[in-house]
Design an enzyme around this catalytic site. Structure first.
Site, PDB file in Angstrom:
ATOM      1  CG  ASP A  96       3.712  -0.855  -3.113  1.00 25.47           C
ATOM      2  OD1 ASP A  96       4.884  -0.754  -2.708  1.00 25.47           O
ATOM      3  OD2 ASP A  96       3.417  -0.930  -4.312  1.00 25.47           O
TER       4      ASP A  96
ATOM      5  CD1 TRP B 173      -6.572   3.503 -10.369  1.00 25.08           C
ATOM      6  CD2 TRP B 173      -7.295   1.509  -9.674  1.00 25.08           C
ATOM      7  NE1 TRP B 173      -6.837   3.598  -9.021  1.00 25.08           N
ATOM      8  CE2 TRP B 173      -7.280   2.392  -8.565  1.00 25.08           C
ATOM      9  CE3 TRP B 173      -7.709   0.183  -9.466  1.00 25.08           C
ATOM     10  CZ2 TRP B 173      -7.667   1.999  -7.285  1.00 25.08           C
ATOM     11  CZ3 TRP B 173      -8.102  -0.205  -8.189  1.00 25.08           C
ATOM     12  CH2 TRP B 173      -8.069   0.691  -7.119  1.00 25.08           C
TER      13      TRP B 173
ATOM     14  NE  ARG C  13      -7.273  -3.599   2.563  1.00 23.50           N
ATOM     15  CZ  ARG C  13      -6.482  -4.380   1.833  1.00 23.50           C
ATOM     16  NH1 ARG C  13      -5.561  -5.133   2.397  1.00 23.50           N
ATOM     17  NH2 ARG C  13      -6.599  -4.411   0.511  1.00 23.50           N
TER      18      ARG C  13
ATOM     19  CD  GLU D 207      -5.261   6.543  -7.492  1.00 26.31           C
ATOM     20  OE1 GLU D 207      -5.540   5.338  -7.485  1.00 26.31           O
ATOM     21  OE2 GLU D 207      -4.251   7.018  -6.923  1.00 26.31           O
TER      22      GLU D 207
END
Length: 308
Positions: free
Chosen positions: A213, A86, A210, A64
């Site tokens: 998870d 994604w 910001r 990624e």
């Protein structure tokens, strides 16, 4: 004996379980949340911070990162590398637009086999790679933030302006997902002591995120950001120093609670080591085969759903 650095992660999980602010989030799943925290990982001895309390598919995470560096924004090239992380967002968009009950496997097969379909339904909008490599200013000029950082590291490593970010306010509404890991800032140190050693000093990286998870995403974020630090350090003849991660809204989804409890019941094992097999001519030349990881012996994997 020094405390295992993975306990920084486990401590955050424990804090969220005990004191997290329970709230309904954008996805509707619900989270336990906290605001503002930091983790530090020393990479100077070749450490690769891949969490061990569950198996992390580090190759997927690094692929990624390599995809971000290409500047691409379509999932077709990711799927060709068997990276499916994604797919949820364009698949959700397609289902809502067409009312077609298509499975993820069917959708991905169409993306791979039909370039026209991929062009229409596989693009994520101007997400990370676009902003990192092809930021457009108000005059229509394109800025390659990654190349600029590397050039500054080579010519003025004491600069306080060696950073790139993805929070392009004017393009947020066209992104499948607003950038979570937003700001990457580099810092060169011990530059004088590197003389005569073949190294121009140590290179550290601070990442500002910001939204995090913690149950699923953070494990990927940490190891792929470490991989980026290794690559950039090699390109500018420096040795990796610290990866410093700063989280804003750090949260645990309510359907990840049992997974978190299992993680906390496990003892961390030694982090693996990373060696880059070769030095490409530029940051654009790295391949997954260049990442030689040894000594990774994690606990078994744990499955948990992604919140879209």
């Amino acid at each position: 004996m020094a405390r295992h650095p993975e306990y920084q992660y486990l401590d955050l999980l424990e804090h969220l379980l005990e004191k997290g602010d329970r709230r309904i989030d954008r996805t509707g799943v619900g989270t336990l949340s906290m605001f503002g925290t930091m983790m530090r990982f020393d990479l100077s001895d070749g450490t690769f911070p891949v969490y061990t309390t569950k198996r992390v598919y580090w190759k997927t995470a690094v692929k990624e990162m390599l995809w971000f560096l290409t500047g691409q924004t379509n999932i077709q090239s990711l799927l060709r590398e068997n990276v499916r992380i994604w797919t949820d967002w364009p698949l959700d968009k397609y289902r809502k637009a067409t009312d077609e009950a298509i499975s993820q496997d069917e959708f991905e097969s169409r993306i791979l086999s039909d370039d026209e379909f991929a062009l229409k339904w596989g693009d994520l909008g101007p997400v990370y790679g676009k902003q990192w490599r092809h930021w457009l200013d108000a005059n229509g000029n394109e800025h390659d933030q990654i190349a600029d950082v590397i050039q500054t590291l080579k010519t003025n490593p004491a600069s306080r302006r060696m950073l790139f970010h993805a929070w392009n306010v004017g393009e947020l509404d066209r992104m499948a997902l607003h950038p979570c890991h937003m700001t990457y800032q580099f810092y060169a140190s011990e530059m004088a002591s590197g003389e005569g050693s073949g190294s121009r000093g140590k290179l550290s990286l601070l990442v500002g995120q910001r939204s995090c998870d913690l149950g699923l995403g953070n494990a990927f974020n940490i190891c792929q950001q470490a991989a980026l630090l290794y690559m950039v350090a090699q390109q500018v003849d420096m040795t990796p120093g610290e990866l410093i991660w700063v989280g804003g809204d750090v949260h645990l989804y309510l359907n990840h609670i049992e997974m978190a409890k299992t993680l906390l019941s496990r003892e961390p094992r030694p982090f693996p080591k990373l060696r880059l097999a070769r030095r490409p001519d530029s940051i654009d030349g790295y391949r997954i085969e260049d990442f030689q990881v040894t000594g990774y012996n994690p606990h078994p994997p744990l499955e948990a759903p992604v919140a879209v």
